[in-house]
Design a protein around this motif. Structure first.
Motif, PDB file in Angstrom:
ATOM      1  N   PRO A 218       0.806  -1.228   0.000  1.00  0.00           N
ATOM      2  CA  PRO A 218       0.000   0.000   0.000  1.00  0.00           C
ATOM      3  C   PRO A 218       0.837   1.275   0.000  1.00  0.00           C
ATOM      4  O   PRO A 218       0.462   2.264  -0.637  1.00  0.00           O
ATOM      5  N   GLU A 219       1.952   1.286   0.744  1.00  0.00           N
ATOM      6  CA  GLU A 219       2.784   2.489   0.782  1.00  0.00           C
ATOM      7  C   GLU A 219       3.350   2.804  -0.602  1.00  0.00           C
ATOM      8  O   GLU A 219       3.307   3.952  -1.071  1.00  0.00           O
ATOM      9  N   ILE A 220       3.902   1.779  -1.253  1.00  0.00           N
ATOM     10  CA  ILE A 220       4.529   2.000  -2.561  1.00  0.00           C
ATOM     11  C   ILE A 220       3.489   2.344  -3.608  1.00  0.00           C
ATOM     12  O   ILE A 220       3.656   3.296  -4.388  1.00  0.00           O
ATOM     13  N   THR A 221       2.399   1.600  -3.645  1.00  0.00           N
ATOM     14  CA  THR A 221       1.404   1.850  -4.693  1.00  0.00           C
ATOM     15  C   THR A 221       0.702   3.192  -4.500  1.00  0.00           C
ATOM     16  O   THR A 221       0.349   3.858  -5.483  1.00  0.00           O
ATOM     17  N   HIS A 222       0.511   3.604  -3.256  1.00  0.00           N
ATOM     18  CA  HIS A 222      -0.057   4.937  -3.019  1.00  0.00           C
ATOM     19  C   HIS A 222       0.900   6.010  -3.527  1.00  0.00           C
ATOM     20  O   HIS A 222       0.478   7.014  -4.126  1.00  0.00           O
ATOM     21  N   ALA A 223       2.183   5.795  -3.315  1.00  0.00           N
ATOM     22  CA  ALA A 223       3.174   6.764  -3.794  1.00  0.00           C
ATOM     23  C   ALA A 223       3.202   6.813  -5.320  1.00  0.00           C
ATOM     24  O   ALA A 223       3.327   7.887  -5.912  1.00  0.00           O
ATOM     25  N   VAL A 224       3.080   5.646  -5.950  1.00  0.00           N
ATOM     26  CA  VAL A 224       3.044   5.619  -7.418  1.00  0.00           C
ATOM     27  C   VAL A 224       1.838   6.403  -7.922  1.00  0.00           C
ATOM     28  O   VAL A 224       1.933   7.157  -8.912  1.00  0.00           O
ATOM     29  N   HIS A 225       0.705   6.259  -7.254  1.00  0.00           N
ATOM     30  CA  HIS A 225      -0.487   7.020  -7.630  1.00  0.00           C
ATOM     31  C   HIS A 225      -0.220   8.527  -7.532  1.00  0.00           C
ATOM     32  O   HIS A 225      -0.593   9.318  -8.413  1.00  0.00           O
ATOM     33  N   ALA A 226       0.470   8.923  -6.453  1.00  0.00           N
ATOM     34  CA  ALA A 226       0.796  10.343  -6.282  1.00  0.00           C
ATOM     35  C   ALA A 226       1.727  10.837  -7.377  1.00  0.00           C
ATOM     36  O   ALA A 226       1.621  11.982  -7.839  1.00  0.00           O
ATOM     37  N   VAL A 227       2.635   9.984  -7.826  1.00  0.00           N
ATOM     38  CA  VAL A 227       3.549  10.364  -8.907  1.00  0.00           C
ATOM     39  C   VAL A 227       2.768  10.622 -10.187  1.00  0.00           C
ATOM     40  O   VAL A 227       3.038  11.591 -10.916  1.00  0.00           O
ATOM     41  N   PHE A 228       1.784   9.781 -10.489  1.00  0.00           N
ATOM     42  CA  PHE A 228       0.986  10.009 -11.693  1.00  0.00           C
ATOM     43  C   PHE A 228       0.216  11.327 -11.591  1.00  0.00           C
ATOM     44  O   PHE A 228       0.078  12.049 -12.592  1.00  0.00           O
ATOM     45  N   ASN A 229      -0.266  11.663 -10.411  1.00  0.00           N
ATOM     46  CA  ASN A 229      -0.931  12.960 -10.246  1.00  0.00           C
ATOM     47  C   ASN A 229       0.042  14.103 -10.502  1.00  0.00           C
ATOM     48  O   ASN A 229      -0.330  15.145 -11.056  1.00  0.00           O
ATOM     49  N   TYR A 230       1.273  13.902 -10.101  1.00  0.00           N
ATOM     50  CA  TYR A 230       2.309  14.913 -10.350  1.00  0.00           C
ATOM     51  C   TYR A 230       2.578  15.052 -11.846  1.00  0.00           C
ATOM     52  O   TYR A 230       2.707  16.160 -12.377  1.00  0.00           O
ATOM     53  N   LEU A 231       2.624  13.915 -12.553  1.00  0.00           N
ATOM     54  CA  LEU A 231       2.942  13.941 -13.976  1.00  0.00           C
ATOM     55  C   LEU A 231       1.812  14.526 -14.818  1.00  0.00           C
ATOM     56  O   LEU A 231       2.065  15.161 -15.845  1.00  0.00           O
ATOM     57  N   THR A 232       0.577  14.307 -14.394  1.00  0.00           N
ATOM     58  CA  THR A 232      -0.547  14.763 -15.209  1.00  0.00           C
ATOM     59  C   THR A 232      -1.074  16.129 -14.805  1.00  0.00           C
ATOM     60  O   THR A 232      -1.676  16.832 -15.632  1.00  0.00           O
ATOM     61  N   ALA A 233      -0.862  16.528 -13.552  1.00  0.00           N
ATOM     62  CA  ALA A 233      -1.406  17.806 -13.087  1.00  0.00           C
ATOM     63  C   ALA A 233      -0.363  18.671 -12.386  1.00  0.00           C
ATOM     64  O   ALA A 233      -0.690  19.757 -11.915  1.00  0.00           O
ATOM     65  N   GLU A 234       0.876  18.172 -12.342  1.00  0.00           N
ATOM     66  CA  GLU A 234       1.949  18.854 -11.608  1.00  0.00           C
ATOM     67  C   GLU A 234       1.482  19.182 -10.187  1.00  0.00           C
ATOM     68  O   GLU A 234       1.736  20.260  -9.647  1.00  0.00           O
TER      69      GLU A 234
ATOM     70  N   GLU B  92       1.923  18.998  -6.682  1.00  0.00           N
ATOM     71  CA  GLU B  92       2.939  18.755  -5.666  1.00  0.00           C
ATOM     72  C   GLU B  92       2.303  18.810  -4.275  1.00  0.00           C
ATOM     73  O   GLU B  92       1.111  19.026  -4.124  1.00  0.00           O
ATOM     74  N   GLY B  93       3.122  18.616  -3.278  1.00  0.00           N
ATOM     75  CA  GLY B  93       2.647  18.707  -1.909  1.00  0.00           C
ATOM     76  C   GLY B  93       2.816  17.419  -1.142  1.00  0.00           C
ATOM     77  O   GLY B  93       2.898  17.418   0.074  1.00  0.00           O
ATOM     78  N   GLU B  94       2.863  16.287  -1.853  1.00  0.00           N
ATOM     79  CA  GLU B  94       3.094  15.014  -1.188  1.00  0.00           C
ATOM     80  C   GLU B  94       4.579  14.695  -1.212  1.00  0.00           C
ATOM     81  O   GLU B  94       5.320  15.118  -2.089  1.00  0.00           O
ATOM     82  N   LEU B  95       5.021  13.891  -0.262  1.00  0.00           N
ATOM     83  CA  LEU B  95       6.434  13.540  -0.167  1.00  0.00           C
ATOM     84  C   LEU B  95       6.791  12.336  -1.027  1.00  0.00           C
ATOM     85  O   LEU B  95       7.959  12.012  -1.172  1.00  0.00           O
ATOM     86  N   TYR B  96       5.798  11.643  -1.559  1.00  0.00           N
ATOM     87  CA  TYR B  96       6.006  10.480  -2.417  1.00  0.00           C
ATOM     88  C   TYR B  96       6.744   9.360  -1.693  1.00  0.00           C
ATOM     89  O   TYR B  96       7.314   8.485  -2.336  1.00  0.00           O
TER      90      TYR B  96
END
Length: 728
Positions: free
Chosen positions: A488-504, A506-510
């Motif tokens: 869950p920790e890794i996959t949640h972080a991957v989800h946050a990375v995609f949000n960063y890539l598609t909407a830039e 930021e705010g999460e530590l990934y």
């Protein structure tokens, strides 16, 4: 490799990246020279050196020329070796000419005679017998002549636009008609068709395999193309142009349109290098040099075929398996007998794969299964480079008919821009949401995320994280690491990375990922500093880093500090390395090795002893400024203790023991072979033997990783993270 003629006036802390790259290409050339390798593989290695040099000229040398033209005097900050930009250019000139001499010496003195000994002959037109000549002429008439466009250069016909790296033939011509004898010779040009193979296979009744170069065949028919002219001289030539892309952010154009436009401009880039056959008529050479506005040093005379990269066609054209590496197929992953399917398996444990020793098929299965599974409601994936017939690409297209599919396509993957534009358009037409990442940052991370409603009704994330591209073709000969996980920790972080890539967004530590350009450099420096603190406390301290290139000065300085504190550091750097190892008082405890073998070492692995509670990370980022500051990169942890042991002892341990394909970097910047032994250990061969069941699975035999054992890690340590989701 020749020694530097104008050494820096004082010892410097860094090697120059361009010179370091050339040293890497020399190591590839050594594989072409090594008689222990199968003969056609040696031909292939030589072709690779030529392709590598092409890219170096059109990117790196072109960049130096640009900086000089723009008025820069001192080198870029990353190239601190005491040389001015002009001195750097002169040194690269010397090294490149020396390298080209070594390439053709290898071809003429080693490979051609060896090929002849096994019945493979590359003939000139004058060496063809009557039957071969008749066949070649018929082939010319049917296949070649319709594609040729002869051009004469005179006041009515300007010099044709010669495409980047296109093989051409230049001819010195004189009119035959009466009264033309006193006229000055003119130049003729023929472009060799790229659509035809560079070698023409000839019929041979003696059991040999015989070829003639396509350009030799065209040269032999030149008078037929220029009727009414006397051919005074002729030679093959090739021009390499500046292939850097220059993108300006414009509100009126999309990134896709900008890249498309610049690709067109790339074909028109300024000439950087002229290759021409040795012995070419001086007048032809001078006319070509003047036309392309090149200095004398930019003319490279070849004692053999212009464009050695085309020798790759010889490799594929000779059907003799005994002259090639034996076929190799990676180990297929088998699900635990208690697991129903891949999803069930991932809810229980992580899967780590070491390609190509582990087959890439399970990664393909992960993408294809998600596309076909109605329980998977959403798919997200990055694409940096892929292949034309990738089943994963087809799966994404099919999946878009039933579920939400998001793909981040990197349009500026160097030399793959045109194909990536096609992929992007095809995906968009199929209904995929296509994004191009963040402007100014290349999307280089290798991530795939599936959202699935499992049988227990819970919506879960499943992810693939890798060090290599989603390309089943290169996965067969690039070494890379893949992690499939439902953590869950890794996959949640991957989800946050995609949000960063598609909407830039930021705010999460990934966390627990380390992300470039946001946190990666800081995180890596903290991990190095932690080893320094352990060393200062009198505890064993050790780090191992494997990557393609090491250039970043901040991280190099951090490792210098670590060495001075007593931290043992082993670096496995395939290509460029700016760090200078073994310098007293600076890097006494640092060792650098490069491994060049059958497979291209491409995995990035970072291991830290951490007072016995060791940690390991893998990812897409080299320690180079472009990766750390100008790209979106993801580095991920390996939590599972069995996987950590395999990574540490079996994979890294094997590379650290290698005596067959390793070269050790010396403080003066040269690479030397390890001390000779009767039976040198070959890491890649050992890992292949594991796959084939010859060597033990899981953990390498005792002695493979003496440095790791001496550092105090000899058995699995307590988990640094608690494994999480119970099997449903």
């Amino acid at each position: 490799m020749p020694r530097r003629t104008n050494p820096a006036p004082e010892p410097h802390r860094f090697f120059n990246r361009d010179e370091s790259w050339l040293r890497f290409n020399w190591r590839v050339l050594e594989e072409a020279q090594d008689e222990r390798n199968p003969l056609l593989e040696r031909v292939k290695f030589l072709a690779i050196t030529a392709s590598n040099l092409d890219e170096f000229v059109e990117i790196r040398v072109a960049g130096v020329l640009q900086r000089l033209e723009d008025g820069y005097v001192t080198p870029q900050a990353e190239a601190d070796d005491g040389m001015s930009e002009q001195q750097r250019l002169e040194e690269l000139n010397r090294l490149m000419h020396a390298f080209v001499c070594d390439q053709y010496r290898c071809w003429n003195d080693q490979l051609l005679p060896a090929l002849l000994n096994v019945g493979v002959r590359v003939l000139e037109w004058s060496e063809l017998d009557d039957a071969a000549r008749e066949y070649a002429e018929q082939y010319y008439n049917d296949e070649v002549d319709p594609l040729l466009t002869p051009v004469t250069i005179d006041p009515a016909h300007p010099f044709p636009r010669v495409l980047n790296k296109a093989l051409c033939i230049a001819l010195l011509l004189r009119r035959k008609r009466k009264g033309a004898a006193a006229a000055a010779p003119i130049l003729g040009v023929i472009t060799v068709p790229r659509s035809l193979p560079r070698f023409v296979k000839l019929p041979c009744t003696s059991g040999c395999t015989e070829f003639i170069f396509l350009h030799d065949l065209i040269e032999a028919q030149a008078e037929r193309l220029f009727r009414g002219y006397e051919v005074l001289a002729k030679t093959a030539f090739r021009v390499t142009r500046n292939s850097n892309l220059y993108l300006q952010e414009e509100e009126t154009r999309s990134l896709l349109e900008s890249v498309r436009s610049e690709l067109h401009n790339r074909r028109k880039g300024d000439a950087v290098r002229l290759e021409v056959s040795e012995g070419a008529d001086p007048e032809i050479v001078e006319r070509l040099r003047a036309n392309f506005e090149l200095d004398t040093w930019q003319v490279f005379k070849t004692e053999g075929p212009v464009n050695l990269s085309r020798l790759m066609n010889l490799y594929s054209g000779v059907d003799k398996d005994t002259l090639k590496y034996p076929p190799f197929h990676g180990r297929e992953y088998r699900l635990d007998r208690k697991s129903i399917d891949l999803w069930d398996e991932l809810r229980t444990r992580d899967i780590m794969l070491h390609h190509p020793f582990d087959s890439y098929s399970v990664v393909e299965e992960f993408i294809e299964a998600a596309a076909a599974d109605p329980a998977v409601v959403s798919m997200k994936q990055t694409l940096y480079r892929t292949s034309a017939d990738s089943p994963m690409f087809a799966a994404l297209v099919d999946a878009a008919q039933q579920k939400d599919v998001t793909v981040v396509v990197e349009l500026m993957a160097r030399f793959d821009e045109a194909s990536n534009i096609r992929w992007a358009r095809t995906l968009e037409d199929a209904g995929v949401q296509v994004f191009h990442g963040i402007f100014g940052l290349k999307t280089h991370c290798k991530l795939a995320l599936m959202i699935r409603r499992d049988p227990d009704g819970v919506m879960r994330r499943y992810a693939h994280l890798g060090t290599g591209n989603y390309n089943p073709i290169t996965a067969r000969f690039y070494t890379d690491i893949s992690l499939l996980t439902a953590n869950p920790e890794i996959t949640h972080a991957v989800h946050a990375v995609f949000n960063y890539l598609t909407a830039e967004a930021e705010g999460e530590l990934y966390r627990p990922l380390m992300m470039a350009p946001l946190t990666l450099v800081d995180d890596l420096e903290k991990l190095i500093d932690r080893e320094i603190e352990h060393a200062k406390a009198g505890k064993p301290a050790h780090l191992i880093a494997k990557m393609n290139g090491l250039i970043d000065r901040r991280l190099i300085e951090a490792m210098y500090r670590a060495s001075q504190a007593g931290v043992e550091i082993d670096l496995i750097i395939r290509g460029m390395c700016a760090l200078r190892p073994g310098v007293p008082g600076i890097s006494d405890h640092i060792r650098v090795r490069s491994i060049v073998g059958r497979f291209l070492e491409h995995s990035r692995i970072f291991w830290f002893l951490n007072d016995g509670a060791d940690e390991a990370y893998c990812g897409s980022a080299d320690w180079m400024p472009r990766n750390l500051y100008d790209r979106c990169e993801a580095v991920f942890p390996i939590y599972d203790q069995q996987l950590l042991v395999r990574l540490r002892e079996d994979i890294l341990g094997s590379y650290l023991r290698d005596e067959a394909k390793a070269r050790l970097l010396t403080p003066d910047g040269h690479y030397v072979r390890p001390a000779r032994v009767d039976k040198p250990f070959d890491a890649q061969a050992y890992l292949m033997q594991q796959t084939e069941g010859v060597a033990p699975q899981g953990v390498a035999p005792q002695g493979v990783a003496p440095q790791i054992a001496q550092a105090g890690v000899t058995k699995p340590q307590p988990a640094t993270k608690t494994r999480r989701t119970k099997k449903n």
